[in-house]
Scaffold this active site. Sequence first.
Site, PDB file in Angstrom:
ATOM      1  N   ARG A  27       0.907  -1.431   0.009  1.00 21.31           N
ATOM      2  CA  ARG A  27      -0.148  -0.158  -0.038  1.00 21.31           C
ATOM      3  C   ARG A  27       0.824   1.148   0.178  1.00 21.31           C
ATOM      4  NH1 ARG A  27      -2.822  -4.559   1.824  1.00 21.31           N
ATOM      5  NH2 ARG A  27      -5.071  -4.487   1.681  1.00 21.31           N
ATOM      6  N   SER A 168     -12.543  -9.569   3.148  1.00 17.65           N
ATOM      7  CA  SER A 168     -11.555  -9.662   2.455  1.00 17.65           C
ATOM      8  C   SER A 168     -11.185  -8.177   2.163  1.00 17.65           C
ATOM      9  CB  SER A 168     -11.830 -10.230   1.040  1.00 17.65           C
ATOM     10  OG  SER A 168     -10.797  -9.862   0.011  1.00 17.65           O
ATOM     11  N   ASP A 316      -4.189 -15.337   8.011  1.00 15.70           N
ATOM     12  CA  ASP A 316      -2.573 -15.933   7.372  1.00 15.70           C
ATOM     13  C   ASP A 316      -1.925 -16.404   8.503  1.00 15.70           C
ATOM     14  OD1 ASP A 316      -3.520 -14.750   4.948  1.00 15.70           O
ATOM     15  OD2 ASP A 316      -2.370 -12.919   5.246  1.00 15.70           O
ATOM     16  N   LYS A 343      -6.429 -19.564  -1.277  1.00 10.71           N
ATOM     17  CA  LYS A 343      -4.962 -18.805  -0.859  1.00 10.71           C
ATOM     18  C   LYS A 343      -3.850 -19.305  -2.294  1.00 10.71           C
ATOM     19  CE  LYS A 343      -6.609 -16.208   2.437  1.00 10.71           C
ATOM     20  NZ  LYS A 343      -6.891 -15.029   2.104  1.00 10.71           N
ATOM     21  N   ARG A 347      -4.851 -24.019   1.823  1.00 14.70           N
ATOM     22  CA  ARG A 347      -4.036 -24.095   2.888  1.00 14.70           C
ATOM     23  C   ARG A 347      -4.760 -25.076   4.095  1.00 14.70           C
ATOM     24  NH1 ARG A 347      -2.261 -17.713   3.399  1.00 14.70           N
ATOM     25  NH2 ARG A 347      -0.433 -17.990   1.926  1.00 14.70           N
ATOM     26  N   ARG A 389       3.470 -19.774   3.679  1.00 13.82           N
ATOM     27  CA  ARG A 389       3.004 -19.769   5.054  1.00 13.82           C
ATOM     28  C   ARG A 389       3.079 -21.371   5.361  1.00 13.82           C
ATOM     29  NH1 ARG A 389       3.082 -14.794   6.092  1.00 13.82           N
ATOM     30  NH2 ARG A 389       2.054 -13.519   4.893  1.00 13.82           N
TER      31      ARG A 389
HETATM   32  O1  SPQ Z   1      -1.040 -11.258  -1.408  1.00 15.90           O
HETATM   33  P1  SPQ Z   1      -1.623 -12.638  -1.149  1.00 15.90           P
HETATM   34  O2  SPQ Z   1      -0.695 -13.629  -2.051  1.00 15.90           O
HETATM   35  O3  SPQ Z   1      -3.015 -12.966  -1.421  1.00 15.90           O
HETATM   36  O4  SPQ Z   1      -1.215 -12.930   0.293  1.00 15.90           O
HETATM   37  C1  SPQ Z   1      -1.907 -13.618   1.602  1.00 15.90           C
HETATM   38  C2  SPQ Z   1      -0.680 -14.160   2.489  1.00 15.90           C
HETATM   39  O5  SPQ Z   1      -0.453 -15.301   2.983  1.00 15.90           O
HETATM   40  O6  SPQ Z   1       0.613 -13.514   2.480  1.00 15.90           O
HETATM   41  C3  SPQ Z   1      -2.581 -14.456   1.317  1.00 15.90           C
HETATM   42  F1  SPQ Z   1      -2.451 -15.522   0.744  1.00 15.90           F
HETATM   43  O7  SPQ Z   1      -2.427 -12.432   2.355  1.00 15.90           O
HETATM   44  C4  SPQ Z   1      -3.496 -11.546   2.360  1.00 15.90           C
HETATM   45  C5  SPQ Z   1      -4.677 -11.707   3.093  1.00 15.90           C
HETATM   46  O8  SPQ Z   1      -4.976 -13.297   3.206  1.00 15.90           O
HETATM   47  C6  SPQ Z   1      -3.038 -10.340   2.012  1.00 15.90           C
HETATM   48  C7  SPQ Z   1      -4.061  -9.364   2.364  1.00 15.90           C
HETATM   49  C8  SPQ Z   1      -3.983  -7.681   1.980  1.00 15.90           C
HETATM   50  O9  SPQ Z   1      -2.712  -7.133   2.067  1.00 15.90           O
HETATM   51  O10 SPQ Z   1      -4.884  -7.053   1.786  1.00 15.90           O
HETATM   52  C9  SPQ Z   1      -5.342  -9.686   2.713  1.00 15.90           C
HETATM   53  C10 SPQ Z   1      -5.828 -11.159   2.921  1.00 15.90           C
HETATM   54  O11 SPQ Z   1      -6.508 -11.509   1.664  1.00 15.90           O
HETATM   55  P2  SPQ Z   1      -8.154 -11.450   1.570  1.00 15.90           P
HETATM   56  O12 SPQ Z   1      -8.451 -12.322   0.500  1.00 15.90           O
HETATM   57  O13 SPQ Z   1      -8.703 -11.927   2.942  1.00 15.90           O
HETATM   58  O14 SPQ Z   1      -8.269 -10.208   1.363  1.00 15.90           O
END
Ligand code: SPQ
Length: 429
Positions: A27, A168, A316, A343, A347, A389
Amino acid sequence: MKQQVIHSCGPLRGDISVPGDKSISHRSIMLGSLASGTTEVQGFLQGEDSLATLLAFRGMGIGIEDLGGGWLRIEGRGLRGLQEPQDVIDCGNSGTTMRLMMGLLAGQSFFSVLSGDRYLRRRPMKRVTVPLISMGARIWGRCDGERAPLAIQGGALRPARYDSPIASAQVKSALLLAGLYADGETTVSEPHLSRDHSERMLKYFGATLRSFDGGVTVSGNPRLTGREVFVPADISSAAFFLVAALVVPGSELLIRNVGVNPTRSGIIDILRAMGGSIELLDARERSGEPVADLWVRSSSLRGVDIGGGLVPRAIDELPVISVAASFAEGVTTIRDAEELRVKETDRIQAMCDALNAVGGQVESLEDGMRIVGQEHMRGGSVNSCGDHRIAMSMAVAALRCTAPVTVTDTACTETSFPGFWSLLRQLAG
Ligand code: SPQ
């Protein structure tokens, strides 16, 4: 294919730091680029995921200088200062890069294509494309818009109200970023509050945002101004050492400068409910985010029930929490966590397979897991399924197995935690 062999170890002791928060690092690049003027970032995560975001913005004409040691200088060009990228934007393994950029690219005056590695190209994207299309976005993708590569013809967007069926942060953030380009107010609600880094950072850069119970509203066309951003250490990375210190008898660790935003700190609540000794020291706020040092001491753990609003606050960390549960007295049940199935890998299945392969007693549920704790597990060989992870969670599990654990396909830890294996080696001897 890289692999690691991890042995059980004596007490983990020391004063450690883990890399910068991945979500906040992404971000900081995005908002620093859309702001007018200079943004300096301290503590940026030099992992593959956040570097994918950095390269994407350089490819759209943003000057981003790497000053070394996690410091970046971003020369923002304002909300409408991005240029059409000359190539496909490669998001690598990063769902956050792809989903947040979809929102942002939908409002540009140019065409772009997003793709990624074979894991990311399998992940669902309609959760973002569908609400964006309702705002007027033009997006095409494989499987009727569900899978990347995704092509986006940017253009005018209308403000919208979207009631997301899932908690999400990626869906919410994509819509908030698109909302910056719409005339009027865009509102997103969600069933439980997901991580709110986008909201906090948007406000920090000068956007107008109103949070209410269950959602948030952003006003379009703000003027964002470059700022200094401090990125705290990632609680999702600290999580591996929190659990390692709790389950290896005699351990005591201090983990510095960890982000303890309440939308991310579910792991602390869960591990404390299991009997874990974790203290927050020197709690403070930096760049609009709560930060603390975490002091953790080995503890006897007991099983707990995890579900509801706690799940997005620890989403996560659930893989490594299932490791803690494997060494706890009694049964731990994780429910309402079906999101784990989409994910980097599934997982739920990956952790059930991996823990059972080293002697755990884990049952896969449609929306979670049921874990029967035991004193030790026996060790063996497991595959990370290319998921960082899973690889790091199983390295932690190995520390209390009676025989070594071989984890295969371990290069993936570079996405979120460069230096993980050397830090583990340093602490575990
Ligand atoms: O970026 P990515 O690959 O989706 O990363 C993960 C992680 O475990 O590092 C999920 F696989 O984290 C996401 C998290 O699960 C990062 C995130 C964010 O930075 O906004 C939000 C979460 O995902 P979501 O689908 O719940 O919005």
